[in-house]
Enzyme design. Structure first.
Site, mmCIF file in Angstrom:
data_model
loop_
_atom_site.group_PDB
_atom_site.id
_atom_site.type_symbol
_atom_site.label_atom_id
_atom_site.label_comp_id
_atom_site.label_asym_id
_atom_site.label_seq_id
_atom_site.Cartn_x
_atom_site.Cartn_y
_atom_site.Cartn_z
ATOM 1 C CB SER A 257 -18.159 42.144 8.662
ATOM 2 O OG SER A 257 -17.313 41.115 9.154
ATOM 3 C CE LYS A 258 -15.090 46.127 3.166
ATOM 4 N NZ LYS A 258 -15.176 47.194 2.157
ATOM 5 N NE ARG A 259 -10.472 42.893 5.827
ATOM 6 C CZ ARG A 259 -9.329 43.552 5.902
ATOM 7 N NH1 ARG A 259 -8.675 43.600 7.021
ATOM 8 N NH2 ARG A 259 -8.852 44.154 4.842
ATOM 9 C CE LYS A 260 -14.451 38.982 12.369
ATOM 10 N NZ LYS A 260 -15.081 39.208 13.664
ATOM 11 N NE ARG A 475 -12.453 39.877 2.128
ATOM 12 C CZ ARG A 475 -13.317 40.156 1.144
ATOM 13 N NH1 ARG A 475 -14.162 39.238 0.712
ATOM 14 N NH2 ARG A 475 -13.331 41.344 0.597
#
Length: 489
Positions: A257-260, A475
């Site tokens: 996922s783009k969060r991680k 991020r």
RNA sequence: GUCCCCGUCGUCUAGCCCGGCCUAGGACACCGCCCUUUCACGGCGAUAACACGGGUUCAAAUCCCGUCGGGGACGCCA
């Protein structure tokens, strides 16, 4: 393999909802290899039936990213083909025609429940720890009731009528037979109230009409496969073979996922990864290459994959997408270049004329000798800048609230259209909501992105730096700071 | 919660389908040594895994069952 004499046709079906995803490239690669190995056709179909999430620029980015990697399709929206159109939004009439057949068949029915009603039921079921399921309210409406609702123009969806009794079994080519009891298969919505089909309907209809022989897709689709198999039965069609590939994972093993993780192919390209390295790395995921090649170096080209890759040898455990190894691989490819070719790569990316001239325009009035160029622009050329708290922490703010606010900035920027005024407005709005002054707000972002409190104009810099790299830098900053904070505790 | 899938070094994998050649091979990362005015690269070496428990068999990482662990799905998203 016994299927080599058949007419092999495979496809990928990405949705144009944002940046092209590494998962799309991975599944695309496998499909591409399979088609090439069997003398088959590889189809690219755009599944743009979700109007709410549609992003206009996305389709072209998907094309560009796949071509960048060397994954070429034989049929698609831009190259045409005998089974078009290849964009689902242009096939609306077809889905309507076929859903009518199901209605006539009594294998589908109109549902007049509102989203709110359904949501309420779902929440109740969740709270009661019961599997969320459509309660069947509209499953057995009388003809009169239906006519009345239609006469009143009540919006409706169309659901498939899953048999109450029994079960559906299908064969996954990599796993064997998988059975789902029908009480675990919900009455899926096939057509939304806006008249657009859902994935399930459009997918089955298109795969059949486009004569797809093998559906090679990600593992997350296993649980909806019984619905698809049932639909093939409802239509009286033969189902294709199904191959479910393992899901790419984050470090913590959850679905990538783009969060991680950076998941945008645009990011990898802009960050200076070579397509050869990327495609090699994707080929490593899940294995499938013979021992003599794998054990020798793990380095291989797309052509070698076509020659040696065997889909049946794919490992089913979800592989962690390991940036460290990708970076090593990329370094290997970079080192293998001739000095001339290496320089040419630099000139195509971080030393491209367009990039340099855009940056130059930002610093012309801010330097007094040309040799100072690097002083103000270093952040454009380094992979990351990690400012210390003395630099990024506003005077009256605590570390924790600052990181939380940076996280909010990230969320806002992810959603933002990438132009200076839109970003500025969105950030200002966020600042007002959270009680951050414009100065604190923008200085924080400036220090995170440039590593310094003094830099060329922030928004212009972000435009040049690009969305993908900006988001990645933010991020990584947040991750790094969180890690540091955790170490102190 | 329910259903489904998966489980070899920290990570990617070879071997598994077709049990013996497995004292489980390679790669990344980490550590050490060499090369080197630095940093890389390169070379050499070390640590490190068949989730667990039962079967079947002369023999199990490979076959079967169970347990545990991980993941996915459960949307008028795809």
């Amino acid at each position: 393999m016994t299927i080599s004499t058949e007419n092999i046709r495979v496809r990928i079906a990405p949705s144009p909802t944002g940046d092209p995803h590494v998962g799309t490239a991975y599944i695309g690669l496998i499909n591409f290899l399979y088609a090439r190995q069997h003398g088959g056709k590889f189809v690219l179909r755009i599944e743009d039936t979700d109007r709410a999430r549609f992003v206009a620029t996305s389709e072209q980015m998907i094309f560009d990213a796949l071509r960048w990697l060397g994954i070429e399709w034989d049929e698609g929206p831009d190259v045409g083909g005998p089974f078009g159109p290849y964009r689902q939004s242009e096939r609306a009439a077809i889905y309507r025609e076929y859903v009518e057949k199901l209605l006539a068949n009594d294998t589908a029915y109109r549902c007049f429940c509102t989203p709110e009603e359904l949501e309420a039921v779902r929440r109740q079921q969740m709270a009661a720890k019961v599997p969320p399921r459509y309660p069947g309210t509209c499953r057995n409406l009388t003809n009169d009731q239906i006519q009345l609702k239609l006469f009143e123009s009540t919006p409706c969806t169309i659901r498939m009528k899953v048999p109450v009794e029994g079960s559906t079994t299908f064969r996954d080519e990599l796993r064997g037979e998988i059975t789902f009891n029908h009480n675990n298969v919900d009455d899926q919505v096939l057509m939304k109230s806006d008249g657009f089909p859902t994935y399930h309907l459009a997918n089955v209809v298109d795969d059949h009409l486009m004569q797809i022989s093998d559906v090679i897709r990600a593992e997350e689709w296993i649980s909806s496969t019984p619905k698809h198999v049932l639909l093939y039965q409802f239509f009286g069609w033969d189902a294709p073979r199904f191959w479910h590939m393992p899901l790419l994972r984050n470090q913590d093993k959850s679905k990538i996922s783009k969060r991680k993780n950076p998941v945008s192919l645009v990011y990898y390209r802009q960050a200076g990864f070579l397509p050869e390295a990327m495609i090699n790395f994707l080929g490593l995921m899940g294995g499938g290459m013979p021992a003599e090649i794998n054990n020798a170096s793990e380095k291989f080209t797309l052509q070698e994959m076509i020659e040696h890759f065997n889909i049946r040898n794919i490992r089913l455990g979800g592989p962690v997408f390991d940036l460290t190894k990708l970076r090593w691989l990329n370094g290997e490819y970079l080192r293998a270049l001739t000095p001339e070719a290496f320089y040419a790569e630099l000139r195509k990316s971080v030393l491209a004329d367009e990039y340099l001239s855009a940056i130059a325009a930002l610093v012309q009035t801010r330097i007094e000798t040309l040799s100072e160029f690097g002083n103000l622009t270093g952040f454009f050329f380094s992979d990351n800048v990690l400012p210390s708290p003395e630099v990024f922490l506003p005077k009256k703010r605590m570390l924790e609230e600052t990181l939380a606010f940076a996280g909010e900035q990230l969320t806002v920027l992810e959603a933002a259209e990438w132009n200076a005024s839109a970003i500025e407005a969105a950030l200002k709005q966020l600042g007002e909501q959270q009680g951050w002054s414009v100065k604190e707000n923008f200085m924080l972002l400036r220090t995170i992105l440039t590593g310094s409190q003094m830099s060329p104009p922030l928004l212009e810099s972000m435009m040049i730096f690009g969305k993908a790299r900006t988001l990645d830098r933010l991020r990584r900053f947040i991750d790094a700071q969180k890690k540091l904070a955790a170490q102190k505790k």
